[in-house]
Design an enzyme around this catalytic site. Structure first.
Site, PDB file in Angstrom:
ATOM      1  N   TYR A  55      85.597  74.846  32.872  1.00  0.00           N
ATOM      2  CA  TYR A  55      85.590  76.170  32.243  1.00  0.00           C
ATOM      3  C   TYR A  55      86.919  76.890  32.428  1.00  0.00           C
ATOM      4  O   TYR A  55      87.456  76.992  33.535  1.00  0.00           O
ATOM      5  CB  TYR A  55      84.466  77.028  32.830  1.00  0.00           C
ATOM      6  CG  TYR A  55      84.472  78.448  32.291  1.00  0.00           C
ATOM      7  CD1 TYR A  55      84.019  78.710  31.011  1.00  0.00           C
ATOM      8  CD2 TYR A  55      84.968  79.506  33.054  1.00  0.00           C
ATOM      9  CE1 TYR A  55      84.051  79.996  30.493  1.00  0.00           C
ATOM     10  CE2 TYR A  55      85.003  80.788  32.546  1.00  0.00           C
ATOM     11  CZ  TYR A  55      84.548  81.032  31.263  1.00  0.00           C
ATOM     12  OH  TYR A  55      84.590  82.294  30.759  1.00  0.00           O
ATOM     13  N   HIS A  85      91.698  90.375  25.936  1.00  0.00           N
ATOM     14  CA  HIS A  85      90.838  91.103  26.875  1.00  0.00           C
ATOM     15  C   HIS A  85      91.411  92.471  27.263  1.00  0.00           C
ATOM     16  O   HIS A  85      90.789  93.197  28.043  1.00  0.00           O
ATOM     17  CB  HIS A  85      90.604  90.256  28.125  1.00  0.00           C
ATOM     18  CG  HIS A  85      89.669  89.094  27.904  1.00  0.00           C
ATOM     19  ND1 HIS A  85      89.789  88.244  26.840  1.00  0.00           N
ATOM     20  CD2 HIS A  85      88.601  88.651  28.621  1.00  0.00           C
ATOM     21  CE1 HIS A  85      88.842  87.316  26.898  1.00  0.00           C
ATOM     22  NE2 HIS A  85      88.100  87.546  27.969  1.00  0.00           N
ATOM     23  N   ASN A 197      89.916  87.255  36.335  1.00  0.00           N
ATOM     24  CA  ASN A 197      88.606  87.094  36.944  1.00  0.00           C
ATOM     25  C   ASN A 197      88.662  87.669  38.357  1.00  0.00           C
ATOM     26  O   ASN A 197      89.497  87.256  39.162  1.00  0.00           O
ATOM     27  CB  ASN A 197      88.224  85.607  37.018  1.00  0.00           C
ATOM     28  CG  ASN A 197      86.979  85.313  36.226  1.00  0.00           C
ATOM     29  OD1 ASN A 197      86.082  86.142  36.139  1.00  0.00           O
ATOM     30  ND2 ASN A 197      86.909  84.125  35.659  1.00  0.00           N
ATOM     31  N   TYR A 281      69.132 124.845  59.411  1.00  0.00           N
ATOM     32  CA  TYR A 281      69.431 123.414  59.378  1.00  0.00           C
ATOM     33  C   TYR A 281      70.892 123.104  59.106  1.00  0.00           C
ATOM     34  O   TYR A 281      71.446 122.130  59.622  1.00  0.00           O
ATOM     35  CB  TYR A 281      68.594 122.730  58.293  1.00  0.00           C
ATOM     36  CG  TYR A 281      67.131 122.585  58.586  1.00  0.00           C
ATOM     37  CD1 TYR A 281      66.550 123.082  59.760  1.00  0.00           C
ATOM     38  CD2 TYR A 281      66.296 121.936  57.669  1.00  0.00           C
ATOM     39  CE1 TYR A 281      65.209 122.944  60.009  1.00  0.00           C
ATOM     40  CE2 TYR A 281      64.944 121.800  57.915  1.00  0.00           C
ATOM     41  CZ  TYR A 281      64.397 122.302  59.088  1.00  0.00           C
ATOM     42  OH  TYR A 281      63.066 122.158  59.322  1.00  0.00           O
ATOM     43  N   ARG A 284      72.483 123.324  62.731  1.00  0.00           N
ATOM     44  CA  ARG A 284      72.037 122.453  63.824  1.00  0.00           C
ATOM     45  C   ARG A 284      71.768 121.028  63.392  1.00  0.00           C
ATOM     46  O   ARG A 284      71.678 120.129  64.245  1.00  0.00           O
ATOM     47  CB  ARG A 284      70.805 123.039  64.515  1.00  0.00           C
ATOM     48  CG  ARG A 284      69.545 123.178  63.698  1.00  0.00           C
ATOM     49  CD  ARG A 284      68.462 123.842  64.559  1.00  0.00           C
ATOM     50  NE  ARG A 284      67.423 124.444  63.768  1.00  0.00           N
ATOM     51  CZ  ARG A 284      66.186 123.928  63.629  1.00  0.00           C
ATOM     52  NH1 ARG A 284      65.865 122.819  64.265  1.00  0.00           N
ATOM     53  NH2 ARG A 284      65.293 124.549  62.894  1.00  0.00           N
ATOM     54  N   PHE A 329      82.753  86.606  40.937  1.00  0.00           N
ATOM     55  CA  PHE A 329      83.378  87.739  40.247  1.00  0.00           C
ATOM     56  C   PHE A 329      82.426  88.914  40.067  1.00  0.00           C
ATOM     57  O   PHE A 329      82.826  89.989  39.634  1.00  0.00           O
ATOM     58  CB  PHE A 329      83.854  87.305  38.858  1.00  0.00           C
ATOM     59  CG  PHE A 329      82.768  86.614  38.083  1.00  0.00           C
ATOM     60  CD1 PHE A 329      81.698  87.322  37.557  1.00  0.00           C
ATOM     61  CD2 PHE A 329      82.799  85.245  37.894  1.00  0.00           C
ATOM     62  CE1 PHE A 329      80.678  86.688  36.865  1.00  0.00           C
ATOM     63  CE2 PHE A 329      81.785  84.597  37.196  1.00  0.00           C
ATOM     64  CZ  PHE A 329      80.721  85.325  36.684  1.00  0.00           C
ATOM     65  N   GLU A 413      76.788  86.586  29.558  1.00  0.00           N
ATOM     66  CA  GLU A 413      76.928  87.462  30.727  1.00  0.00           C
ATOM     67  C   GLU A 413      75.842  88.530  30.612  1.00  0.00           C
ATOM     68  O   GLU A 413      76.080  89.657  30.164  1.00  0.00           O
ATOM     69  CB  GLU A 413      78.340  88.039  30.755  1.00  0.00           C
ATOM     70  CG  GLU A 413      79.372  86.922  30.945  1.00  0.00           C
ATOM     71  CD  GLU A 413      80.773  87.271  30.499  1.00  0.00           C
ATOM     72  OE1 GLU A 413      81.039  88.461  30.247  1.00  0.00           O
ATOM     73  OE2 GLU A 413      81.601  86.347  30.391  1.00  0.00           O
TER      74      GLU A 413
END
Length: 519
Positions: A55, A85, A197, A281, A284, A329, A413
């Site tokens: 791949y 990309h 990646n 609160y 403390r 990844f 994906e």
């Protein structure tokens, strides 16, 4: 340059990574790392020549993983992936974040499982060393299959495309290479995929968030202690004995800091025998609330450091006959703690807002709205509106991005982390926290003024004096946004924490613990 870090060999901490980005430490590739890098590079060459399908080396990407690529086109495939990309949108991320991406990517690739060429890594190091930083859009990553879009923009300059900052000026990357007599790289098999990646976009935001949230947590204790003094609250809730009975690390740490900060205070000792049974609160329960946020910070720090020293490439190259297409990844291991840390950060603002409100009520001997002439003057009425707005804005940012997943890549994906959004949202919350803390500091300093001539402890007094150097005591109404911005500057430029640290060292007061450091 104070020290040297060996990429791919040494253990990279958050602090060291930030030091490399700041130019305090130089990152290099030593002989051992170079041998590992070259060995992996040669294994990829064997794969290409053997024409065994692997791949991203001789196949297409994503849903095109079954499309074979000829040996002659394996290099073109890698430059194409950077271009196709690069689809990020929005404003550019901060230059420091982009530089952290470069540093963390080099460290991951230098471990010798990615098939990257040694010359390619040296060129990336050149960008780091010369502080020439690629311009990376902030939006477009889904946080799985790597931070594909931002990493593509990050490495376009290697092939002479995209844009960079040099000396703060945006320039075409190709022009900068010509200026420095460098040629664009021709990427070899697998190199483009190896570069994009990974989780380095998420990771860089996590690294910086660990640092910023650490500072916010430290300020929360210091400003909270000033508020205790202004409200004449009790230090007894910070007694170590009760926290030994519920020994969360963060809670014990905060209690110890608050007790130490208030120990020996004239203000605190002046009301030991008062008839107030217990405080609200927001005073403390600071060890429990601030401490819970510290526990979340510890978790984020631990997982960020694991990621810092991991290989997040795909496929992983053990040798030419042993490559594994896995999921290192995927951003989920950081996405979840980043979302958790976002809630933890927001809580610092929630409790700080409550203390501001408490100081404005006119209780415990303080004038209403912290002004002696309320009516003609509104005093500190409206700054709490701002904390309320920021607190609510933070609440809207607390929806966990990691709870969502939109399938991509034609279903190949089909589960993604959205961790890139988790990282960016956390910084938005911290941005708001810094303003909330500036406003609480305005209230706490004003409240302390009404306790004079009583004095607090050396650290708290040093902080009060530092505030008064920037912002005078409030007598009459004025434009309070000027005061808020001045105190915000005091907080964000590091001088507030530096003042506390200097006073602590001068008076031999220990406010730190190794476990809560970033080195």
């Amino acid at each position: 340059m104070n020290s040297v870090f060996n990429y791919g060999i040494d253990h990279l901490s958050i602090g060291i990574c930030l030091d490399i980005a700041a130019g305090k430490t130089k990152g290099i590739i030593n002989a051992d790392a170079d041998n590992a890098i070259r060995a992996s590079w040669r294994e990829v060459e064997k794969i290409v020549h053997a024409q065994k399908p692997v791949y991203g080396i001789n196949t297409g990407f994503g849903p095109l993983c079954d499309t074979r690529i000829s040996e002659a086109d394996t290099s073109l495939l890698q430059s194409n992936i950077l271009k196709s990309h690069s689809v990020g949108v929005g404003s550019a991320i901060p230059q420091e974040i982009a530089k952290l991406m470069l540093i963390t990517k080099v460290h991951a690739l230098a471990q010798g499982y990615s098939g990257i060429a040694p010359d390619t890594l040296q060129r990336v190091i050149w960008y780091i060393d010369h502080d020439i930083i690629p311009i990376v859009p902030e939006k477009g990553s889904v946080g799985a299959s790597g931070d594909l879009a931002p990493l593509s923009h990050l490495f376009l300059p290697l092939i002479g495309l995209g844009y960079v900052y040099e000396d703060g000026t945006k320039l075409p990357a190709g022009d900068v290479l010509k200026k420095h007599n460098l040629q664009p790289l021709v990427l070899g098999p697998k190199e483009g995929l190896a570069l994009i990646n990974g989780t380095q976009f998420i990771l860089a935001f996590a690294i910086k968030a660990v640092q910023r949230l650490d500072e916010a947590l430290n300020r929360a204790d210091l400003i909270g202690a000033m508020s205790v003094e202004g409200l004449m609250g009790s230090a007894r809730p910070f007694d170590a004995r009760i926290h030994a009975l519920r020994p969360f690390k963060g809670t014990k740490h905060v209690a110890d800091r608050l007790f130490t900060l208030l120990n020996g205070s004239e203000i605190n000792s002046s009301h030991i025998n008062c008839d107030r049974v217990q405080d609200p609160y927001s005073l403390r329960c600071m060890p429990q609330v601030h401490g819970a946020s510290r526990n979340a910070w510890l978790h984020l720090k631990e997982l960020t450091e694991i990621e810092l020293n991991s290989v997040t490439d795909n496929p992983v190259i053990f040798n030419a006959d042993d490559t594994i297409s896995g999921g290192n990844f995927h951003g989920q291991p950081l996405a979840l703690p980043l979302d958790y840390a976002t809630v933890a950060a927001a809580e610092l603002g929630n409790i700080a807002d409550r203390r501001c409100y408490l100081m404005s009520e006119g209780r415990y001997g303080l004038p209403k709205l912290l002004t002696l002439d309320a009516g003609l003057n509104s005093g500190l009425m409206i700054p709490q509106y701002t904390t309320a707005a920021l607190v609510t804005e933070n609440k809207t940012l607390c929806f966990p991005a990691s709870a969502d997943s939109v399938p991509t890549s034609l279903g190949q994906e089909d589960h993604v982390s959205m961790g890139s959004i988790s990282g960016r949202k956390l910084h938005q919350v911290i941005d708001n926290i810094e303003y909330i803390q500036a406003i609480e500091l305005l209230y706490a300093s004003q409240a302390m003024d009404f306790r004079r001539p009583l004095q607090s402890t050396p650290v708290i007094e040093a902080l009060h004096e530092k505030v008064r150097q920037q912002v005078p005591h409030i007598q009459d109404d004025r434009i309070f946004s000027d005061d808020i911005n001045s105190l915000h500057q005091l907080i964000t430029d590091g001088s507030f924490l530096a003042t506390a640290n200097d006073a602590a060292i001068k008076n031999n007061i220990n406010l730190s613990h190794d476990e809560f450091g970033i080195y």
